[in-house]
Write a protein that holds these residues in place. Structure first.
Motif, PDB file in Angstrom:
ATOM      1  N   ASN A 166       0.827  -1.194   0.000  1.00  0.00           N
ATOM      2  CA  ASN A 166       0.000   0.000   0.000  1.00  0.00           C
ATOM      3  C   ASN A 166       0.869   1.254   0.000  1.00  0.00           C
ATOM      4  OD1 ASN A 166      -2.259   1.554   0.014  1.00  0.00           O
ATOM      5  ND2 ASN A 166      -2.707   1.308   2.185  1.00  0.00           N
ATOM      6  N   GLN A 167       1.997   1.229   0.693  1.00  0.00           N
ATOM      7  CA  GLN A 167       2.895   2.380   0.730  1.00  0.00           C
ATOM      8  C   GLN A 167       3.536   2.610  -0.635  1.00  0.00           C
ATOM      9  OE1 GLN A 167       5.587   1.456   3.865  1.00  0.00           O
ATOM     10  NE2 GLN A 167       4.179   2.101   5.501  1.00  0.00           N
ATOM     11  N   ASN A 168       3.894   1.540  -1.315  1.00  0.00           N
ATOM     12  CA  ASN A 168       4.448   1.675  -2.661  1.00  0.00           C
ATOM     13  C   ASN A 168       3.439   2.304  -3.615  1.00  0.00           C
ATOM     14  OD1 ASN A 168       6.841   0.543  -1.863  1.00  0.00           O
ATOM     15  ND2 ASN A 168       6.304  -1.513  -2.564  1.00  0.00           N
ATOM     16  N   PHE A 169       2.195   1.871  -3.504  1.00  0.00           N
ATOM     17  CA  PHE A 169       1.146   2.417  -4.363  1.00  0.00           C
ATOM     18  C   PHE A 169       0.933   3.898  -4.077  1.00  0.00           C
ATOM     19  CE2 PHE A 169      -3.369   3.304  -5.222  1.00  0.00           C
ATOM     20  CZ  PHE A 169      -3.355   3.105  -6.583  1.00  0.00           C
ATOM     21  N   GLN A 170       0.916   4.280  -2.806  1.00  0.00           N
ATOM     22  CA  GLN A 170       0.738   5.692  -2.450  1.00  0.00           C
ATOM     23  C   GLN A 170       1.906   6.536  -2.948  1.00  0.00           C
ATOM     24  OE1 GLN A 170       0.114   5.760   1.756  1.00  0.00           O
ATOM     25  NE2 GLN A 170      -2.068   5.229   1.599  1.00  0.00           N
ATOM     26  N   ALA A 171       3.116   6.001  -2.885  1.00  0.00           N
ATOM     27  CA  ALA A 171       4.279   6.729  -3.388  1.00  0.00           C
ATOM     28  C   ALA A 171       4.178   6.931  -4.896  1.00  0.00           C
ATOM     29  CB  ALA A 171       5.550   5.980  -3.034  1.00  0.00           C
ATOM     30  N   LEU A 172       3.721   5.907  -5.603  1.00  0.00           N
ATOM     31  CA  LEU A 172       3.547   6.038  -7.058  1.00  0.00           C
ATOM     32  C   LEU A 172       2.479   7.066  -7.399  1.00  0.00           C
ATOM     33  CD1 LEU A 172       3.745   2.333  -8.249  1.00  0.00           C
ATOM     34  CD2 LEU A 172       5.375   4.154  -8.699  1.00  0.00           C
ATOM     35  N   VAL A 173       1.390   7.077  -6.642  1.00  0.00           N
ATOM     36  CA  VAL A 173       0.314   8.036  -6.895  1.00  0.00           C
ATOM     37  C   VAL A 173       0.798   9.449  -6.625  1.00  0.00           C
ATOM     38  CG1 VAL A 173      -1.950   8.810  -6.081  1.00  0.00           C
ATOM     39  CG2 VAL A 173      -1.545   6.395  -6.529  1.00  0.00           C
ATOM     40  N   GLN A 174       1.562   9.658  -5.565  1.00  0.00           N
ATOM     41  CA  GLN A 174       2.064  10.996  -5.255  1.00  0.00           C
ATOM     42  C   GLN A 174       3.033  11.485  -6.322  1.00  0.00           C
ATOM     43  OE1 GLN A 174       3.708  10.735  -1.352  1.00  0.00           O
ATOM     44  NE2 GLN A 174       1.716  10.912  -0.319  1.00  0.00           N
ATOM     45  N   GLU A 175       3.883  10.619  -6.829  1.00  0.00           N
ATOM     46  CA  GLU A 175       4.812  11.021  -7.880  1.00  0.00           C
ATOM     47  C   GLU A 175       4.080  11.315  -9.181  1.00  0.00           C
ATOM     48  OE1 GLU A 175       8.261   8.671  -8.531  1.00  0.00           O
ATOM     49  OE2 GLU A 175       8.617   8.398  -6.392  1.00  0.00           O
ATOM     50  N   ALA A 176       3.028  10.557  -9.455  1.00  0.00           N
ATOM     51  CA  ALA A 176       2.262  10.781 -10.686  1.00  0.00           C
ATOM     52  C   ALA A 176       1.512  12.106 -10.619  1.00  0.00           C
ATOM     53  CB  ALA A 176       1.308   9.627 -10.929  1.00  0.00           C
ATOM     54  N   THR A 177       1.009  12.462  -9.441  1.00  0.00           N
ATOM     55  CA  THR A 177       0.266  13.720  -9.335  1.00  0.00           C
ATOM     56  C   THR A 177       1.202  14.919  -9.330  1.00  0.00           C
ATOM     57  OG1 THR A 177       0.220  13.490  -6.931  1.00  0.00           O
ATOM     58  CG2 THR A 177      -1.704  12.701  -8.156  1.00  0.00           C
ATOM     59  N   LYS A 178       2.447  14.759  -8.935  1.00  0.00           N
ATOM     60  CA  LYS A 178       3.406  15.860  -8.964  1.00  0.00           C
ATOM     61  C   LYS A 178       3.761  16.254 -10.392  1.00  0.00           C
ATOM     62  CE  LYS A 178       5.925  14.735  -4.751  1.00  0.00           C
ATOM     63  NZ  LYS A 178       7.223  14.298  -4.237  1.00  0.00           N
ATOM     64  N   ASP A 179       3.722  15.315 -11.311  1.00  0.00           N
ATOM     65  CA  ASP A 179       4.192  15.548 -12.674  1.00  0.00           C
ATOM     66  C   ASP A 179       3.061  15.962 -13.614  1.00  0.00           C
ATOM     67  OD1 ASP A 179       6.149  15.738 -14.588  1.00  0.00           O
ATOM     68  OD2 ASP A 179       5.927  13.659 -15.222  1.00  0.00           O
ATOM     69  N   ASN A 180       2.109  16.730 -13.132  1.00  0.00           N
ATOM     70  CA  ASN A 180       1.004  17.200 -13.971  1.00  0.00           C
ATOM     71  C   ASN A 180       1.251  18.592 -14.520  1.00  0.00           C
ATOM     72  OD1 ASN A 180      -0.498  14.905 -13.861  1.00  0.00           O
ATOM     73  ND2 ASN A 180      -1.768  15.565 -12.147  1.00  0.00           N
ATOM     74  N   SER A 181       2.478  19.081 -14.470  1.00  0.00           N
ATOM     75  CA  SER A 181       2.768  20.421 -14.962  1.00  0.00           C
ATOM     76  C   SER A 181       2.727  20.487 -16.486  1.00  0.00           C
ATOM     77  CB  SER A 181       4.128  20.880 -14.464  1.00  0.00           C
ATOM     78  OG  SER A 181       5.132  20.020 -14.948  1.00  0.00           O
TER      79      SER A 181
END
Length: 59
Positions: free
Chosen positions: A2-17
């Motif tokens: 679950n922590q790995n999935f949350q880390a992936l989601v946070q990185e994906a949302t950061k790169d929406n520029s």
């Protein structure tokens, strides 16, 4: 897991520029496509425009 999935989601949302650039490029491409379609349609359907561009009358 679950922590790995949350880390992936946070990185994906950061790169929406780049979404602004994507929309800008998509809009420009759509505008260019509509301009070309209008230009070609007018070229073949309007005898004065055809003669002005090609120098020959429309057959």
């Amino acid at each position: 897991m679950n922590q790995n999935f949350q880390a992936l989601v946070q990185e994906a949302t950061k790169d929406n520029s780049s979404t602004d650039q994507t929309f800008l490029f998509g809009g420009a491409l759509l505008f260019f496509n509509l301009f070309v379609m209008l230009f070609v349609g007018m070229y073949w359907m309007n005898p004065e425009m055809h003669e002005f561009i090609s120098g020959r009358p429309l057959l």
